[in-house]
Design a protein around this motif. Structure first.
Motif, mmCIF file in Angstrom:
data_model
loop_
_atom_site.group_PDB
_atom_site.id
_atom_site.type_symbol
_atom_site.label_atom_id
_atom_site.label_comp_id
_atom_site.label_asym_id
_atom_site.label_seq_id
_atom_site.Cartn_x
_atom_site.Cartn_y
_atom_site.Cartn_z
ATOM 1 N N PRO A 1 -0.761 -59.095 -12.266
ATOM 2 C CA PRO A 1 -1.061 -59.193 -10.820
ATOM 3 C C PRO A 1 0.114 -58.843 -9.905
ATOM 4 C CG PRO A 1 -1.719 -61.196 -12.005
ATOM 5 C CD PRO A 1 -0.888 -60.393 -12.944
ATOM 6 N N ALA A 2 1.333 -58.673 -10.461
ATOM 7 C CA ALA A 2 2.484 -58.269 -9.636
ATOM 8 C C ALA A 2 2.463 -56.760 -9.370
ATOM 9 C CB ALA A 2 3.792 -58.656 -10.315
ATOM 10 N N LEU A 3 1.564 -56.043 -10.060
ATOM 11 C CA LEU A 3 1.454 -54.587 -9.892
ATOM 12 C C LEU A 3 0.101 -54.233 -9.292
ATOM 13 C CD1 LEU A 3 2.836 -53.438 -13.369
ATOM 14 C CD2 LEU A 3 4.091 -53.621 -11.202
ATOM 15 N N THR A 4 0.007 -53.017 -8.747
ATOM 16 C CA THR A 4 -1.265 -52.572 -8.175
ATOM 17 C C THR A 4 -1.820 -51.375 -8.941
ATOM 18 O OG1 THR A 4 -0.017 -51.266 -6.578
ATOM 19 C CG2 THR A 4 -0.879 -53.356 -5.813
ATOM 20 N N ASP A 5 -3.130 -51.225 -8.865
ATOM 21 C CA ASP A 5 -3.807 -50.055 -9.441
ATOM 22 C C ASP A 5 -3.724 -48.929 -8.421
ATOM 23 O OD1 ASP A 5 -4.432 -51.456 -11.721
ATOM 24 O OD2 ASP A 5 -6.437 -52.043 -11.041
ATOM 25 N N ARG A 6 -2.629 -48.194 -8.513
ATOM 26 C CA ARG A 6 -2.322 -47.193 -7.500
ATOM 27 C C ARG A 6 -1.633 -46.006 -8.161
ATOM 28 N NH1 ARG A 6 2.205 -48.117 -2.641
ATOM 29 N NH2 ARG A 6 2.095 -46.016 -1.786
ATOM 30 N N PHE A 7 -1.747 -44.832 -7.561
ATOM 31 C CA PHE A 7 -0.913 -43.712 -7.993
ATOM 32 C C PHE A 7 -0.480 -42.883 -6.797
ATOM 33 C CE2 PHE A 7 -5.056 -41.468 -8.074
ATOM 34 C CZ PHE A 7 -4.738 -40.260 -7.463
ATOM 35 N N GLN A 8 0.655 -42.209 -6.973
ATOM 36 C CA GLN A 8 1.089 -41.171 -6.043
ATOM 37 C C GLN A 8 1.296 -39.901 -6.853
ATOM 38 O OE1 GLN A 8 4.403 -43.600 -4.570
ATOM 39 N NE2 GLN A 8 3.806 -43.039 -2.519
ATOM 40 N N LEU A 9 0.934 -38.758 -6.288
ATOM 41 C CA LEU A 9 1.264 -37.493 -6.928
ATOM 42 C C LEU A 9 2.529 -36.966 -6.263
ATOM 43 C CD1 LEU A 9 0.661 -35.151 -8.860
ATOM 44 C CD2 LEU A 9 -0.637 -34.086 -7.009
ATOM 45 N N VAL A 10 3.566 -36.748 -7.075
ATOM 46 C CA VAL A 10 4.851 -36.254 -6.571
ATOM 47 C C VAL A 10 5.076 -34.848 -7.130
ATOM 48 C CG1 VAL A 10 7.339 -36.697 -6.418
ATOM 49 C CG2 VAL A 10 5.740 -38.612 -6.524
ATOM 50 N N VAL A 11 5.399 -33.909 -6.241
ATOM 51 C CA VAL A 11 5.742 -32.539 -6.643
ATOM 52 C C VAL A 11 6.958 -32.109 -5.824
ATOM 53 C CG1 VAL A 11 4.957 -30.135 -6.800
ATOM 54 C CG2 VAL A 11 3.297 -31.981 -7.074
ATOM 55 N N ASN A 12 7.961 -31.556 -6.499
ATOM 56 C CA ASN A 12 9.176 -31.074 -5.838
ATOM 57 C C ASN A 12 9.794 -32.116 -4.899
ATOM 58 O OD1 ASN A 12 11.250 -29.301 -5.315
ATOM 59 N ND2 ASN A 12 10.161 -28.182 -3.735
ATOM 60 N N ILE B 1 0.138 -36.940 -2.600
ATOM 61 C CA ILE B 1 -1.136 -37.676 -2.590
ATOM 62 C C ILE B 1 -0.833 -39.136 -2.896
ATOM 63 C CG2 ILE B 1 -3.410 -37.975 -3.677
ATOM 64 C CD1 ILE B 1 -3.369 -34.974 -4.348
ATOM 65 N N ASN B 2 -1.540 -40.033 -2.213
ATOM 66 C CA ASN B 2 -1.401 -41.465 -2.411
ATOM 67 C C ASN B 2 -2.813 -42.011 -2.638
ATOM 68 O OD1 ASN B 2 -0.124 -43.892 -2.498
ATOM 69 N ND2 ASN B 2 0.215 -44.067 -0.300
ATOM 70 N N ALA B 3 -3.006 -42.824 -3.672
ATOM 71 C CA ALA B 3 -4.374 -43.294 -3.961
ATOM 72 C C ALA B 3 -4.351 -44.667 -4.622
ATOM 73 C CB ALA B 3 -5.080 -42.291 -4.869
ATOM 74 N N TYR B 4 -5.452 -45.402 -4.436
ATOM 75 C CA TYR B 4 -5.550 -46.778 -4.949
ATOM 76 C C TYR B 4 -6.935 -47.064 -5.517
ATOM 77 C CZ TYR B 4 -2.333 -47.509 -0.899
ATOM 78 O OH TYR B 4 -1.350 -47.426 0.049
ATOM 79 N N SER B 5 -6.975 -48.085 -6.380
ATOM 80 C CA SER B 5 -8.177 -48.909 -6.479
ATOM 81 C C SER B 5 -8.017 -49.905 -5.330
ATOM 82 C CB SER B 5 -8.242 -49.669 -7.803
ATOM 83 O OG SER B 5 -8.404 -48.774 -8.886
ATOM 84 N N GLU B 6 -9.006 -50.010 -4.488
ATOM 85 C CA GLU B 6 -8.830 -50.771 -3.244
ATOM 86 C C GLU B 6 -9.032 -52.270 -3.445
ATOM 87 O OE1 GLU B 6 -7.666 -49.293 -0.655
ATOM 88 O OE2 GLU B 6 -7.921 -47.248 -1.376
ATOM 89 N N LEU B 7 -8.345 -53.029 -2.627
ATOM 90 C CA LEU B 7 -8.521 -54.481 -2.599
ATOM 91 C C LEU B 7 -9.817 -54.795 -1.852
ATOM 92 C CD1 LEU B 7 -7.459 -57.356 -3.017
ATOM 93 C CD2 LEU B 7 -6.113 -57.081 -0.937
#
Length: 489
Positions: free
Chosen positions: A390-401, A406-412
């Protein structure tokens, strides 16, 4: 430019008027765009095109003229023996570089192998009172290029190309989401609270309602209200406003694409975002291979997936899980001489501190497409906590260069947990963290009516374009970037 030059051009307009020529004609009927005419076979007659004159080369019995627009250019030939002496001389007397003309004529190819339209007749379509910047030196002043973007678009091929790419990219993104059965919607720019992101808002005042409002920093909570209202897949091209510092990576006014799908989690969204980016690359550049920092990067290959903790541990040897208290983490960073150049570092919450650490030590090295996952919960006040940690979130960011594109989540979707997190954010805000999120009672009320599982995503058009075209600054990726007020006007 000198007043004499402008006066001379105004005199030319008066000369045309005195001959009964309409100097502001209402229209000119074309049958080809300039780029289409340049592809025509020799010998085709009745070709009608129009454009701005960007080059004139005069010889005794003929004149070569180049006209152009955002899509391309075309060379024209005005020959004294074909149009008559009077028409030929009139052109020399009253037409300048910068003027608009419409022409009809015959296509042929010159000895130097350039597609050219031999003019049968031309029509004056508009006078430029001011001279264009000198062709070979162009626009060297960056300030002028941003302040007078229309001149930059006339003179600079690179600017034309990049901003046309932006338009193609927007069209491709819209088509992709429509084909995936997402519905395009619009949500308010004027809002009572600033939620949906960690950022400082612009404030304004509504006189009739006698209330202070913010320009939105993100469309998030309104798009989620639509999911509550029964929409299942939505997206928006949303103008957003963040009152933040100026940098090559940030705009104060930018266009974000944000969307939500009911019954999805962030892993479903990861698949969607990969599919979208490949579609956009194909539609915009006709390839999935982009050159970044001299490397050819094929986006169709597998993308790296790495957790926030593993990334920072790898790059600086700090295990952020061992420092649940912000003061301890700050102490460890100081011990390792990591300076993140933030004026008010002592007032930051743990989430924002970790984010600044990552941006300093890890992000600049991430060139290939990388999904960054498992963000600390302090960094994601609206994201769903992970079921196993529970200290972490279901989230990702896409990083290029080195850029988050892109920023995305499973939402609360739990209103009680959301209230707790917003209260924690409000406490940070009251203690001086200007980017912490505000309490949003109206959104909490909406949540209390029930939400399904949701996953959402957001990305900036300008940031994506900047990365894919390797632009030095994000200002190059918007048609009219904000500049300081010009006091000389």
């Amino acid at each position: 430019m000198s007043n004499e030059q402008m006066d001379l051009r105004i005199e030319k307009i008066e000369a045309l008027k005195s001959q009964g020529i309409s100097v502001y004609p209402e229209r000119f009927s074309t049958n080809y765009e300039l780029y289409e005419a340049s592809l025509l076979d020799d010998g085709i007659s009745g070709v009608r095109v129009a454009g701005r004159i960007v080059g004139i080369r005069n010889f005794s019995k003929l004149t070569f003229i180049t006209i152009s627009n955002i899509d391309g250019g075309l060379q024209l030939l005005l020959k004294k023996e074909e149009v008559g002496e009077a028409v030929f001389n009139e052109f020399q007397k009253v037409i300048d570089i910068g003027d608009f003309i419409g022409v009809e004529g015959l296509m042929y190819t010159t000895k130097s192998n350039e597609k050219t339209l031999r003019i049968h007749y031309y029509v004056f379509l508009g006078k430029a009172f001011r001279t264009l910047p000198e062709k070979w030196h162009g626009l060297t002043s960056i300030e002028t290029r941003y302040r007078q973007r229309y001149l930059d678009l006339i003179m600079t091929k690179e600017t034309q190309s990049r901003l046309l790419t932006r338009t193609k990219m927007v069209r491709a993104i819209r088509r992709f989401f429509e084909e995936q059965h997402f519905l395009e919607v619009e949500t308010p720019v004027l809002q009572h609270t600033s939620s949906g992101a960690l950022a400082k808002p612009f404030k304004t005042f509504h006189h009739s309602l006698d209330t202070e409002l913010n320009l939105r920093i993100a469309p998030e909570t309104y798009l989620k209200r639509l999911i509550i209202g029964g929409f299942t897949k939505v997206f928006e091209f949303a103008k957003c406003f963040r009152n933040e510092g100026i940098s090559p990576q940030h705009l104060q006014e930018f266009t974000m694409v944000e969307g939500y799908a009911a019954y999805w989690n962030y892993e479903d969204t990861m698949k969607l975002m990969r599919k979208m980016l490949l579609f956009v690359l194909e539609q915009t550049f006709n390839t999935t291979v982009i050159t970044i920092q001299g490397q050819s990067i094929d986006f169709s290959l597998d993308w790296t997936i790495v957790s926030f903790r593993d990334l920072i541990l790898r790059d600086v040897g700090i295990d952020i899980d061992l420092y649940p208290d912000v003061k301890d983490l700050l102490q460890e960073m100081k011990k390792r001489n990591i300076d993140i150049n933030h004026m008010d570092i002592e007032s930051l919450g743990r989430g924002n501190l970790i984010d600044l650490l990552y941006k300093k030590v890890s992000r600049p090295q991430m060139i290939h497409p990388t999904f960054l996952i498992q963000h600390p919960i302090d960094l994601s006040p609206l994201a769903r906590a992970n079921d196993h940690n529970p200290a972490l979130t279901d989230r990702f960011q896409l990083v290029v260069n080195g850029s988050e594109i892109i920023n995305a989540y499973s939402e609360l979707v739990d209103p009680l947990e959301q209230r707790k997190r917003l209260e924690a954010q409000a406490f940070l805000k009251s203690n001086g963290d200007l980017e912490a999120m505000e309490m949003d009672e109206d959104y909490l009320t909406a949540m209390e009516y029930g939400m399904p599982p949701i996953s959402g995503f957001g990305f900036g058009i300008e940031r994506l374009l900047m990365v894919l075209t390797e632009s030095d600054t994000i200002k190059d990726c918007v048609l009219f970037p904000l500049t300081k007020k010009n006091e000389n006007h």
